[in-house]
Scaffold this active site. Structure first.
Site, mmCIF file in Angstrom:
data_model
loop_
_atom_site.group_PDB
_atom_site.id
_atom_site.type_symbol
_atom_site.label_atom_id
_atom_site.label_comp_id
_atom_site.label_asym_id
_atom_site.label_seq_id
_atom_site.Cartn_x
_atom_site.Cartn_y
_atom_site.Cartn_z
ATOM 1 N N ASN A 15 -2.230 -13.176 -0.351
ATOM 2 C CA ASN A 15 -2.856 -12.061 -1.060
ATOM 3 C C ASN A 15 -1.774 -11.030 -1.414
ATOM 4 O OD1 ASN A 15 -4.157 -9.466 -1.489
ATOM 5 N ND2 ASN A 15 -6.037 -10.397 -0.731
ATOM 6 N N ASP A 17 -2.346 -8.059 -3.011
ATOM 7 C CA ASP A 17 -2.925 -6.739 -3.279
ATOM 8 C C ASP A 17 -1.981 -5.599 -2.921
ATOM 9 O OD1 ASP A 17 -5.223 -8.058 -4.008
ATOM 10 O OD2 ASP A 17 -6.424 -7.369 -2.313
ATOM 11 N N HIS A 18 -1.330 -5.704 -1.753
ATOM 12 C CA HIS A 18 -0.587 -4.550 -1.253
ATOM 13 C C HIS A 18 0.807 -4.440 -1.854
ATOM 14 C CE1 HIS A 18 -3.908 -3.240 1.021
ATOM 15 N NE2 HIS A 18 -4.013 -4.407 1.635
ATOM 16 N N ARG A 26 3.166 5.260 -6.737
ATOM 17 C CA ARG A 26 4.052 6.070 -7.559
ATOM 18 C C ARG A 26 3.775 5.923 -9.054
ATOM 19 N NH1 ARG A 26 8.961 7.689 -5.026
ATOM 20 N NH2 ARG A 26 9.507 8.539 -7.075
ATOM 21 N N HIS A 51 -7.574 -9.092 -5.164
ATOM 22 C CA HIS A 51 -8.888 -8.449 -5.115
ATOM 23 C C HIS A 51 -8.923 -7.378 -6.184
ATOM 24 C CE1 HIS A 51 -12.179 -6.315 -2.485
ATOM 25 N NE2 HIS A 51 -12.543 -6.469 -3.756
ATOM 26 N N ARG A 53 -10.665 -4.590 -7.307
ATOM 27 C CA ARG A 53 -11.706 -3.661 -6.860
ATOM 28 C C ARG A 53 -12.253 -2.860 -8.038
ATOM 29 N NH1 ARG A 53 -12.720 -2.058 -1.632
ATOM 30 N NH2 ARG A 53 -11.637 -3.253 -0.019
ATOM 31 N N ARG A 57 -7.902 0.366 -7.238
ATOM 32 C CA ARG A 57 -6.963 1.110 -6.385
ATOM 33 C C ARG A 57 -5.618 0.409 -6.253
ATOM 34 N NH1 ARG A 57 -9.885 0.798 -0.563
ATOM 35 N NH2 ARG A 57 -11.572 1.620 -1.866
ATOM 36 N N GLU A 78 -10.743 -12.323 -5.774
ATOM 37 C CA GLU A 78 -11.787 -11.697 -4.961
ATOM 38 C C GLU A 78 -12.457 -10.605 -5.781
ATOM 39 O OE1 GLU A 78 -10.036 -12.228 -0.433
ATOM 40 O OE2 GLU A 78 -9.884 -10.271 -1.409
ATOM 41 N N THR A 108 -10.256 -1.153 3.696
ATOM 42 C CA THR A 108 -10.178 -2.581 3.455
ATOM 43 C C THR A 108 -11.568 -3.153 3.682
ATOM 44 O OG1 THR A 108 -9.004 -4.629 4.051
ATOM 45 C CG2 THR A 108 -9.567 -3.122 5.849
ATOM 46 N N THR A 109 -11.783 -4.400 3.308
ATOM 47 C CA THR A 109 -13.104 -5.001 3.445
ATOM 48 C C THR A 109 -13.527 -5.000 4.910
ATOM 49 O OG1 THR A 109 -12.606 -6.412 1.555
ATOM 50 C CG2 THR A 109 -14.492 -7.021 2.908
ATOM 51 N N GLU A 159 -15.598 -18.556 3.064
ATOM 52 C CA GLU A 159 -14.449 -17.985 3.753
ATOM 53 C C GLU A 159 -14.965 -17.121 4.899
ATOM 54 O OE1 GLU A 159 -10.465 -15.228 3.143
ATOM 55 O OE2 GLU A 159 -11.329 -16.268 1.429
ATOM 56 N N HIS A 198 -8.591 -12.435 7.040
ATOM 57 C CA HIS A 198 -8.710 -10.994 7.265
ATOM 58 C C HIS A 198 -8.117 -10.630 8.619
ATOM 59 C CE1 HIS A 198 -10.071 -7.092 5.809
ATOM 60 N NE2 HIS A 198 -10.217 -6.780 7.080
ATOM 61 N N GLY A 199 -7.076 -9.797 8.570
ATOM 62 C CA GLY A 199 -6.446 -9.294 9.780
ATOM 63 C C GLY A 199 -5.536 -10.283 10.485
ATOM 64 N N HIS A 221 -1.915 -8.595 3.947
ATOM 65 C CA HIS A 221 -1.274 -7.391 4.458
ATOM 66 C C HIS A 221 -0.131 -7.701 5.413
ATOM 67 C CE1 HIS A 221 -0.864 -3.699 6.922
ATOM 68 N NE2 HIS A 221 -1.098 -3.091 5.767
#
Length: 249
Positions: A15, A17-18, A26, A51, A53, A57, A78, A108-109, A159, A198-199, A221
């Site tokens: 993933n 996303d981050h 920035r 994802h 959203r 974001r 996602e 987060t989800t 999932e 997740h996590g 993440h």
């Protein structure tokens, strides 16, 4: 010689996303999540998760469009079950869509999709995406009620949300792991391809990777964070190694 059958191979979806979170902080053009996706794929990732959203974001529409243009076959999008998202997905046609819950205020989800509470909407979304040639996964908690509803949804993949496992320790974590393993076995026997995420980190992924009914883990993440010190290809390779060593044990 042991007659024990080896579990099926396990895939890693990365993933990104981050990567976009850092860019959006920035308002720059870098770092580019699509460039990160290409590096992850070269390092052995089987797919890339983004994802999109509703509040945009991190991942932006242009990121999804660019990655699909690069190779739609590796894209796992996602998204929430909304008309806007369904319209975009059917236009872009990624290989897979994972339907997830979404709250504007969450960092987060926070849990799985309530399929049972919105079965008609989820079933309609699954049918619409299937007509567009898109595979669908439902991101759900390891809850028999949700599995029962998922069987009526038309989605071929599930999932499992592993956040509670990741956030607990000791006996509570052991109990959650057993719940996930039992759920994964039941879901596979019901005909679903089973994923999880997740996590998850290199420190806790092993126990999940050892569950033979789970064939894909989607992790973001922890890999992006680890990439700050190791570099992204090495972080992806490290996670894959932890998964495969656990699977082979």
């Amino acid at each position: 010689m042991s007659s024990r059958r080896a579990p099926p191979a396990i895939r890693l979806g990365v993933n990104v996303d981050h990567v976009a979170t850092i860019r959006q902080a920035r308002g720059t053009a870098y770092p580019d999540p699509v460039e990160a996706a290409k590096l992850a794929l070269a390092a052995g990732a089987a797919s890339i998760t983004l994802h999109l959203r509703e509040d945009r974001r991190h991942i932006q529409d242009r990121d999804v469009a660019a990655l699909v243009a690069h190779d739609a076959r590796i894209v796992n999008l996602e998204m929430a079950v909304t008309e806007d998202m369904l319209r975009l997905a059917c236009r872009w046609k990624p290989a897979c869509v994972c339907l997830v819950p979404e709250k504007r205020v969450e960092l987060t989800t926070e849990g799985g999709l309530d399929v049972a509470g919105q079965l008609d909407a989820v079933r309609d979304a699954c049918a619409r995406l299937a007509r567009a040639g898109i595979q669908v996964a439902l991101f759900i908690d390891a809850d028999p009620l949700q599995l029962k509803a998922a069987r009526r949804s038309g989605a071929p993949h599930l999932e499992i949300h592993t956040g509670r496992y990741a956030d607990t320790r000791g006996r509570a974590q052991t109990a959650e792991l057993q719940r996930i393993a039992t759920f994964a076995r039941t879901a596979r026997r019901a005909g679903f391809e089973v994923h999880a995420g997740h996590g998850l980190t290199v420190d806790n992924v092993g126990a999940i990777a050892r569950i033979p009914d789970i064939v894909e883990l989607n992790i973001g993440h922890a890999i992006v964070a680890r990439a700050l010190t190791l570099g992204l290809p090495a972080a992806v390779a490290e996670m894959r190694r932890a998964m495969h060593e656990a699977r082979a044990a």
